[in-house]
Design an enzyme around this catalytic site. Structure first.
Site, mmCIF file in Angstrom:
data_model
loop_
_atom_site.group_PDB
_atom_site.id
_atom_site.type_symbol
_atom_site.label_atom_id
_atom_site.label_comp_id
_atom_site.label_asym_id
_atom_site.label_seq_id
_atom_site.Cartn_x
_atom_site.Cartn_y
_atom_site.Cartn_z
ATOM 1 N N HIS B 82 0.838 -1.192 0.000
ATOM 2 C CA HIS B 82 0.000 0.000 0.000
ATOM 3 C C HIS B 82 0.873 1.243 0.000
ATOM 4 O O HIS B 82 1.853 1.324 0.725
ATOM 5 C CB HIS B 82 -0.899 0.015 1.245
ATOM 6 C CG HIS B 82 -1.770 1.233 1.318
ATOM 7 N ND1 HIS B 82 -2.972 1.308 0.660
ATOM 8 C CD2 HIS B 82 -1.595 2.418 1.937
ATOM 9 C CE1 HIS B 82 -3.511 2.489 0.887
ATOM 10 N NE2 HIS B 82 -2.691 3.192 1.658
ATOM 11 N N ASP B 161 -14.865 2.391 8.512
ATOM 12 C CA ASP B 161 -13.821 3.316 8.072
ATOM 13 C C ASP B 161 -14.371 4.313 7.055
ATOM 14 O O ASP B 161 -14.072 5.498 7.115
ATOM 15 C CB ASP B 161 -12.650 2.541 7.473
ATOM 16 C CG ASP B 161 -11.607 3.495 6.896
ATOM 17 O OD1 ASP B 161 -11.034 4.248 7.694
ATOM 18 O OD2 ASP B 161 -11.403 3.506 5.670
ATOM 19 N N SER B 183 -7.127 3.479 9.638
ATOM 20 C CA SER B 183 -7.919 3.514 8.404
ATOM 21 C C SER B 183 -7.233 2.679 7.312
ATOM 22 O O SER B 183 -7.848 1.817 6.691
ATOM 23 C CB SER B 183 -8.085 4.967 7.949
ATOM 24 O OG SER B 183 -8.689 5.022 6.674
ATOM 25 N N LYS B 187 -8.292 -1.538 6.016
ATOM 26 C CA LYS B 187 -8.588 -1.961 4.645
ATOM 27 C C LYS B 187 -7.701 -3.136 4.236
ATOM 28 O O LYS B 187 -8.141 -4.058 3.546
ATOM 29 C CB LYS B 187 -8.419 -0.778 3.690
ATOM 30 C CG LYS B 187 -9.609 0.186 3.775
ATOM 31 C CD LYS B 187 -9.450 1.399 2.884
ATOM 32 C CE LYS B 187 -8.682 2.481 3.606
ATOM 33 N NZ LYS B 187 -8.835 3.829 3.050
#
Lengths: 434, 434
Positions: B82, B161, B183, B187
């Protein structure tokens, strides 16, 4: 302008200018700014504070969000008095006729009680037929004619404060000095006061638990007064035990009458003399504060203060005979004496628990919808530092129907701490901020 | 339990236990707790923070508020990657096929772009016929069969979220390290990753503007990974200039193809090698990080990485011929060369302004409803520290219809600072947190 940027700015510790606060407050009242932005802003204020100018601007904006009462039909300098709330705070009932008896106009709007703190309007309503909701003209007429009137709040006063306070109450953002200060002062400004005497209570029965925070609140309110051109003086006073001996509506009226006769409890009498002298000075009636105290003490002794109370009661439709015959006030069916379990000295009276005990007896409202029992309450028989023997009566409970009488008794008994050593009394007035 | 008490506790700097956070998050998702309490809580968290355990609990609660994707039908250790978002961040387009070519499964769910930051799904959709919305089974099948699939997010992932982020976005409570960390990580956890590589960008084009806050965010996310048993590693990388040269969807696909051929920009290539080696290590493919880098460098040279990209495109219905024929990608009608106004060295490229310029050209979305132009964007011709002569091309703009072309040109020109002295380049990777 965006509410987001205003929240962000405050979060970053920057000052908000008047335009920004105006956008925020007016937008909130009009419903353009949602609760969730306002509560985030309030929490940012909790952490970052507001300076004197910001706080004054917020105060004026909240005052101007609704009706602004114009007291100019009443002659003279109108001095208002406000207490931050305590247990057994009978002050206004004594103070209003006392200062009116010295010739300064008293046009007072008061509130009702909530939780463990009482409200002057409830107390006055325990006087048979007393009318607390006079029309505006009648209110002014009474003050001009009799020098005094005490009524409930009417009209659409400070809707911004009402809406914001309700939000703060459920978002843990009440305990912010500038927000508390602006909330109190906005109501005084909307009420039309020329000058303001504030009784900031500190102690276990007050909203402010310690001296430092009480002093900060006092200073913030005096600063607002300065910014908006209202002469303001704050007395930081003790609320580590109930003021006077009575807690409860009719019981406090009875105590007020005694005090106006010059036979009241020492602390209540002294506080009324002090605050009253401050009001006389702000009204321009006297220059030397000691001179003011002398006048007020005389008026308690010579019957003028009591006569003024009697005159007010009659002028507002009440039965002034209560002054001679206290049995005309509501009287509870039952009483119970809470007794000391050991010998010693009273070294603590938890005022909050005393207030809660009185509330359980029916004297206070648990929520805005609760119905109160005007006769219910309690009388403290031993105050701080008093010597007691086992079996002495500490307090007398007064009640009619009460579901939780045992809880009330227990709470009251536990509110007293008795120790072998005698502790020094707290001062009644810690500091005066002007 | 009351939301009020939870807000109060956090305001006072106390830690919230799992039950309290569960009450808060589940109550919020279910609509029992209103926005105004949640935003006050978020602002209290902004000021008081959360410790590692609180942050991990919040993360798990948000992850579990919706679908939890089970990647177990895919064999091997699934490592997700990410990026916190930057300008011209073509990384995933290169990294996914690159690590897949080294034999670790890539089951990636990506997002769309917003504002000045792009999104992998938009970029992939500039490949003719490429399908980013595979059904769950097909997604798993592709990964098992080809070792790679990159799709858009489907299902009801992390509704808590989503709701909380939307609220934070309008209440100036986004910039809280534990809230950002939870947050992002919620995910990733809902997406089913076994291990996570994080690219935390820092600099003028990133969400985190300075190293300290980037490091705190990196540490917070790695700590969450530790608490919830997901091996997590965070790379703090430079975003003081756009990564690579291309900004815009089709332009970045073109750049990715070049990079997969081993002919890409140095910074983009190096970052992909570094992050990729980290992913190989977390997947247990290698133990020595240098060994991982060697494998990946080889796969860029020997065509394996490019072949894997080609295989993925075909498997997802796209036209893999784009790899040989870049003209099959969307191409803008017009170009414009922004030229240097003086001699010197590039001493700053404001990545945020570069991203905003690309957005104005049509490459990015101003809001979620905006339609983007896949062909639009820009190519940087002179990067940080490069020598330039007056008249040299700094960047080329690509656009079709554009209402504000002058603004885009001006913004891009002003994004470059040219000075007489040559400044030292920033490091590409500042620190690795594990």
């Amino acid at each position: 302008m965006r509410a987001y940027d205003i929240i962000y700015k405050k979060r970053e510790g920057q000052n908000l200018n008047k335009d920004e606060l105006e956008f925020l407050i007016n937008g909130y009242v009009e419903g353009d700014i949602p609760d969730y932005q306002m509560s985030a802003w309030a929490m940012a204020v909790y952490f970052q504070g507001m300076d004197a100018e910001e706080t004054a601007n917020l105060t004026m904006l909240m005052a101007e969000s609704g009706d602004m009462i114009d007291l100019s039909p009443i002659e003279g300098i109108k001095v208002d008095k406000h207490s931050t709330g305590g247990v057994g705070d009978t002050t206004t009932l004594v103070l209003a006729p006392l200062v009116a008896s010295a010739g300064i106009p008293v046009a007072k709007m008061s509130g009702r009680g909530l939780g463990h703190t009482g409200g002057t309007i409830d107390k006055l309503e325990s006087i048979p037929s007393f009318n607390t909701s006079l029309a505006r003209d009648k209110f002014f007429d009474n003050v001009n004619q009799h020098g005094i009137a005490v009524v409930g709040q009417t009209g659409n006063l400070t809707p911004a404060d009402k809406k914001l306070y309700a939000l703060r109450d459920v978002t843990a953002t009440v305990e912010s000095i500038p927000l508390i200060a602006s909330s109190i002062m906005s109501k005084k400004l909307a009420g039309g006061a020329d000058a303001i005497v504030l009784d900031v209570k500190v102690g276990n029965g007050a909203f402010m638990k310690n001296f430092d925070s009480a002093k900060k609140l006092a200073e913030a309110m005096v600063a607002i007064g300065k910014e908006v051109g209202r002469d303001t003086r704050a007395y930081i006073t003790d609320m580590n035990q109930p003021l006077g001996n009575a807690v409860g509506n009719a019981l406090e009226v009875k105590e007020a009458i005694k005090t106006l006769k010059g036979e009241g409890p020492e602390d209540l009498t002294e506080l009324c003399i002090e605050l009253g002298a401050g009001m006389l000075q702000l009204a321009g009636k006297i220059t030397d504060i000691e001179e003011g105290k002398k006048i007020l003490r005389e008026n308690l002794q010579n019957g003028k203060a009591l006569d003024k109370f009697s005159e007010m009661i009659s002028a507002q439709g009440g039965n002034a005979k209560v002054i001679e015959d206290l049995s005309l006030l509501p009287i509870a069916e039952s009483t119970f004496e809470v007794k000391a379990e050991k010998d010693g000295y009273i070294s603590e009276i938890k005022a909050l628990d005393v207030g809660l005990s009185a509330m359980i007896l029916g004297a206070g409202r648990e929520n805005k919808e609760s119905v109160i029992d005007l006769a219910a309450g309690l009388e403290i028989k031993k105050k701080f530092a008093a010597p007691v023997n086992k079996g002495d009566t500490l307090a007398v409970l007064h009640y009619n129907e009460c579901d939780n009488i045992e809880e009330a008794k227990e709470k009251l008994l536990r509110a007293f701490t008795i120790t072998e050593e005698k502790k020094d009394k707290n001062q009644l007035i810690y500091e005066i901020i002007k």
